[in-house]
Design a protein around this motif. Sequence first.
Motif, PDB file in Angstrom:
ATOM      1  N   SER A 135       0.835  -1.221   0.000  1.00 37.73           N
ATOM      2  CA  SER A 135       0.000   0.000   0.000  1.00 37.73           C
ATOM      3  C   SER A 135       0.862   1.260   0.000  1.00 37.73           C
ATOM      4  N   VAL A 136       1.822   1.267  -0.915  1.00 39.99           N
ATOM      5  CA  VAL A 136       2.748   2.392  -1.070  1.00 39.99           C
ATOM      6  C   VAL A 136       2.673   2.824  -2.531  1.00 39.99           C
ATOM      7  N   PRO A 137       2.673   4.119  -2.811  1.00 47.07           N
ATOM      8  CA  PRO A 137       2.682   4.547  -4.216  1.00 47.07           C
ATOM      9  C   PRO A 137       3.906   3.997  -4.959  1.00 47.07           C
ATOM     10  N   GLU A 138       3.684   3.591  -6.203  1.00 52.28           N
ATOM     11  CA  GLU A 138       4.752   3.007  -7.017  1.00 52.28           C
ATOM     12  C   GLU A 138       5.947   3.946  -7.159  1.00 52.28           C
ATOM     13  N   GLU A 139       5.686   5.225  -7.313  1.00 60.26           N
ATOM     14  CA  GLU A 139       6.781   6.197  -7.464  1.00 60.26           C
ATOM     15  C   GLU A 139       7.647   6.273  -6.213  1.00 60.26           C
ATOM     16  N   LYS A 140       7.023   6.106  -5.040  1.00 59.13           N
ATOM     17  CA  LYS A 140       7.803   6.108  -3.785  1.00 59.13           C
ATOM     18  C   LYS A 140       8.807   4.961  -3.797  1.00 59.13           C
ATOM     19  N   ILE A 141       8.364   3.794  -4.242  1.00 63.44           N
ATOM     20  CA  ILE A 141       9.250   2.630  -4.276  1.00 63.44           C
ATOM     21  C   ILE A 141      10.425   2.900  -5.205  1.00 63.44           C
ATOM     22  N   ARG A 142      10.148   3.448  -6.363  1.00 63.44           N
ATOM     23  CA  ARG A 142      11.224   3.756  -7.312  1.00 63.44           C
ATOM     24  C   ARG A 142      12.204   4.775  -6.716  1.00 63.44           C
ATOM     25  N   THR A 143      11.686   5.758  -6.006  1.00 64.09           N
ATOM     26  CA  THR A 143      12.531   6.766  -5.368  1.00 64.09           C
ATOM     27  C   THR A 143      13.383   6.131  -4.276  1.00 64.09           C
ATOM     28  N   TRP A 144      12.766   5.288  -3.449  1.00 58.96           N
ATOM     29  CA  TRP A 144      13.509   4.622  -2.375  1.00 58.96           C
ATOM     30  C   TRP A 144      14.631   3.763  -2.927  1.00 58.96           C
ATOM     31  N   VAL A 145      14.349   3.014  -3.992  1.00 59.31           N
ATOM     32  CA  VAL A 145      15.364   2.145  -4.595  1.00 59.31           C
ATOM     33  C   VAL A 145      16.515   2.996  -5.127  1.00 59.31           C
ATOM     34  N   SER A 146      16.191   4.084  -5.774  1.00 57.55           N
ATOM     35  CA  SER A 146      17.214   4.976  -6.306  1.00 57.55           C
ATOM     36  C   SER A 146      18.087   5.540  -5.186  1.00 57.55           C
ATOM     37  N   HIS A 147      17.470   6.023  -4.126  1.00 60.40           N
ATOM     38  CA  HIS A 147      18.211   6.572  -2.989  1.00 60.40           C
ATOM     39  C   HIS A 147      19.057   5.497  -2.315  1.00 60.40           C
ATOM     40  N   TYR A 148      18.507   4.284  -2.216  1.00 57.20           N
ATOM     41  CA  TYR A 148      19.244   3.181  -1.595  1.00 57.20           C
ATOM     42  C   TYR A 148      20.480   2.826  -2.422  1.00 57.20           C
ATOM     43  N   ARG A 149      20.323   2.804  -3.732  1.00 58.81           N
ATOM     44  CA  ARG A 149      21.460   2.478  -4.600  1.00 58.81           C
ATOM     45  C   ARG A 149      22.560   3.531  -4.503  1.00 58.81           C
ATOM     46  N   LEU A 150      22.177   4.774  -4.328  1.00 60.73           N
ATOM     47  CA  LEU A 150      23.158   5.861  -4.249  1.00 60.73           C
ATOM     48  C   LEU A 150      23.815   5.985  -2.874  1.00 60.73           C
ATOM     49  N   HIS A 151      23.018   5.813  -1.816  1.00 57.49           N
ATOM     50  CA  HIS A 151      23.498   6.141  -0.467  1.00 57.49           C
ATOM     51  C   HIS A 151      23.402   5.004   0.538  1.00 57.49           C
ATOM     52  N   GLY A 152      22.954   3.833   0.127  1.00 50.95           N
ATOM     53  CA  GLY A 152      22.758   2.748   1.075  1.00 50.95           C
ATOM     54  C   GLY A 152      21.594   3.051   2.007  1.00 50.95           C
ATOM     55  N   ILE A 153      21.626   2.481   3.192  1.00 50.14           N
ATOM     56  CA  ILE A 153      20.515   2.659   4.128  1.00 50.14           C
ATOM     57  C   ILE A 153      20.343   4.118   4.539  1.00 50.14           C
ATOM     58  N   ASP A 154      21.417   4.902   4.505  1.00 48.89           N
ATOM     59  CA  ASP A 154      21.298   6.327   4.838  1.00 48.89           C
ATOM     60  C   ASP A 154      20.360   7.054   3.877  1.00 48.89           C
ATOM     61  N   GLY A 155      20.222   6.562   2.664  1.00 54.17           N
ATOM     62  CA  GLY A 155      19.308   7.159   1.693  1.00 54.17           C
ATOM     63  C   GLY A 155      17.853   6.945   2.040  1.00 54.17           C
TER      64      GLY A 155
END
Length: 58
Positions: free
Chosen positions: A31-51
Motif C-alpha cells: 500500500s505504497v505509491p509506485e513512485e515512492k518505491i522507485r525513489t527509495w530504490v534509487s536513494h538506496y542504490r546511491l546512499h545505502g541505508i542512509d538514503g
Amino acid sequence: MKKYQTEVKLKVVTSFLAGDGGAKLLARQWSVPEEKIRTWVSHYRLHGIDGLRPKRST
C-alpha cells in the motif's frame, strides 16, 4: 503526506532488489505509491541505508 518507517522502506527495497516483484506489485502489497518505491530504490542504490533515513536539519 504519509511518513514511512525506515524499516518498512528497507523491506520494500530489498524485496524489489531480490526480484520478489516489480514496483507495481510491491506497491499493491505494501500500500505504497509506485513512485515512492522507485525513489527509495534509487536513494538506496546511491546512499545505502542512509538514503532511506529521514533527513535531519543540523
